[in-house]
Design a protein around this motif. Structure first.
Motif, short mmCIF file in Angstrom:
data_model
loop_
_atom_site.label_atom_id
_atom_site.label_comp_id
_atom_site.label_asym_id
_atom_site.label_seq_id
_atom_site.Cartn_x
_atom_site.Cartn_y
_atom_site.Cartn_z
N GLU A 59 0.90 -1.18 0.19
CA GLU A 59 0.06 -0.09 -0.09
C GLU A 59 0.70 1.21 0.11
OE1 GLU A 59 -2.93 1.81 3.11
OE2 GLU A 59 -3.69 0.22 2.21
N LYS A 60 1.94 1.36 0.73
CA LYS A 60 2.82 2.29 0.84
C LYS A 60 3.38 2.69 -0.48
CE LYS A 60 3.01 3.69 5.21
NZ LYS A 60 3.05 5.11 5.60
N ILE A 61 3.96 1.76 -1.27
CA ILE A 61 4.62 1.92 -2.50
C ILE A 61 3.62 2.57 -3.66
CG2 ILE A 61 6.35 0.26 -1.83
CD1 ILE A 61 5.48 -1.33 -4.26
N MET A 97 10.17 6.37 -0.29
CA MET A 97 9.38 5.09 -0.23
C MET A 97 10.12 4.57 1.19
SD MET A 97 9.41 1.43 -1.96
CE MET A 97 11.04 1.19 -1.52
N SER A 98 11.59 4.33 1.07
CA SER A 98 12.18 3.56 2.17
C SER A 98 12.16 4.45 3.53
CB SER A 98 13.64 3.45 1.78
OG SER A 98 13.96 2.83 0.49
N LEU A 99 12.14 5.54 3.51
CA LEU A 99 11.94 6.43 4.65
C LEU A 99 10.32 6.34 5.20
CD1 LEU A 99 14.01 9.69 3.66
CD2 LEU A 99 14.61 8.12 5.31
N SER A 100 9.60 6.19 4.34
CA SER A 100 8.43 6.21 4.66
C SER A 100 8.02 4.70 5.25
CB SER A 100 7.42 6.14 3.65
OG SER A 100 5.96 5.84 3.87
N LEU A 101 8.54 3.64 4.82
CA LEU A 101 8.35 2.25 5.58
C LEU A 101 9.16 2.31 6.96
CD1 LEU A 101 9.19 -0.04 2.22
CD2 LEU A 101 6.97 0.70 3.12
N MET A 102 10.39 2.85 7.12
CA MET A 102 10.86 2.75 8.27
C MET A 102 10.08 3.48 9.36
SD MET A 102 13.72 1.05 8.27
CE MET A 102 15.01 0.43 7.15
N ARG A 103 9.71 4.56 8.90
CA ARG A 103 8.65 5.19 9.85
C ARG A 103 7.55 4.24 10.21
NH1 ARG A 103 6.73 11.31 8.48
NH2 ARG A 103 5.20 10.11 6.73
N SER A 104 6.85 3.89 9.49
CA SER A 104 5.69 2.85 9.58
C SER A 104 6.01 1.72 10.42
CB SER A 104 5.38 2.50 8.27
OG SER A 104 4.93 3.46 7.56
N LEU A 105 7.07 1.41 10.61
CA LEU A 105 7.74 0.15 11.48
C LEU A 105 8.26 0.74 12.63
CD1 LEU A 105 9.35 -2.09 8.80
CD2 LEU A 105 7.21 -2.46 9.94
N LEU A 209 4.07 14.12 1.73
CA LEU A 209 2.74 14.02 2.33
C LEU A 209 2.15 12.52 1.98
CD1 LEU A 209 0.97 17.18 2.76
CD2 LEU A 209 2.27 16.15 4.60
N GLU A 210 1.92 11.54 3.06
CA GLU A 210 1.24 10.23 2.36
C GLU A 210 -0.16 10.43 2.64
OE1 GLU A 210 2.74 7.33 5.18
OE2 GLU A 210 4.87 8.26 5.32
N SER A 211 -0.67 9.62 1.72
CA SER A 211 -2.30 9.57 1.77
C SER A 211 -2.90 9.15 3.20
CB SER A 211 -2.63 8.59 0.47
OG SER A 211 -2.37 7.31 0.74
N PRO A 212 -4.23 9.29 3.28
CA PRO A 212 -4.63 8.90 4.56
C PRO A 212 -4.87 7.20 4.46
CG PRO A 212 -6.09 10.38 3.53
CD PRO A 212 -5.09 9.93 2.57
#
Length: 231
Positions: A59-61, A97-105, A209-212
């Protein structure tokens, strides 16, 4: 899995010739301690954990110009810059994308072992590659070249919850500008020799900014609990 542009050409032409790309950026990740986690889990627990994690990744990518190549066990591979070229944006797309994935974990735990942290290693490399459809019964869009091998080495030689990048990726991000990078000491990379590598720490002003729908892992954990309760 075939990307839509490739699938459309395959349907129209019945064959898709291999194509060379001058520059793409490759992402690899895997779960830290996956072998130990698997040894202390049931097969169903492992499948649920991977499904939960990679649902979130998938979903993130979608928020970035990135194509998921494949998953093999706990390994996740993605690329930007093919099958459709995007100029010099591929490095920044994969970096964001990588920074977003790390933040999500951040703070995530193994779903069936709440006291066990769920952490990944990530590696990124930029360079040329060749891509093409391999096979006829179950055709796959495969990537070939030393760029892929080096990206895999960046991941395997990385550290938990860090993004390990090659010098070519660092140079590509320097051209784009706005990324916080820290030098790592010279590393002896298997099959490559000594290489100067770096840690990707962040982005000035934060990532886009990421989507909801860009949920964190804990949200998927809750979904799985509800599913188990209903069953």
């Amino acid at each position: 899995m075939l990307p839509m542009p490739v699938l459309q050409r395959l349907r129209a032409q019945k064959t898709v010739p291999a194509e060379a790309f001058d520059a793409v950026t490759i992402f690899f990740s895997d779960i830290v301690g996956f072998t130990a986690i698997s040894a202390n889990s049931t097969p169903m627990e492992v499948i649920n954990m991977l499904n939960m994690l990679y649902r979130m990744f998938d979903e993130k990518i979608t928020q970035y110009n990135v194509y998921k190549v494949e998953t093999i066990g706990d390994a996740y591979m993605a690329v930007s810059g093919l099958p459709e070229r995007n100029g010099n944006k591929h490095a920044s797309e994969i970096a964001d994308m990588s920074l977003s994935l790390m933040r999500s974990l951040d703070g995530a735990t193994v779903p069936h072992c709440p006291g066990e942290p769920l952490r990944i290693r990530a590696g990124i490399n930029t360079g040329p590659c060749v891509a093409g459809v391999v096979g006829t019964t179950m055709p796959r869009y495969c990537l070939f070249g030393d760029t892929i091998n080096t990206a895999s080495r960046m991941e395997s030689m990385g550290e938990a919850m860090k993004i390990h990048i090659s010098e070519t990726t660092k140079k590509a991000l320097d051209i784009i500008g706005g990324y916080e990078v820290e030098s790592r000491s010279i590393s002896d990379v298997p099959g490559k020799g000594e290489m100067q590598t770096f840690w990707l720490l962040g982005k000035v002003g934060g990532i886009q900014l990421e989507s909801p729908q860009g949920l964190k892992l804990k949200d998927y954990d809750h979904d799985f609990l509800e599913m188990l309760i209903r069953s």
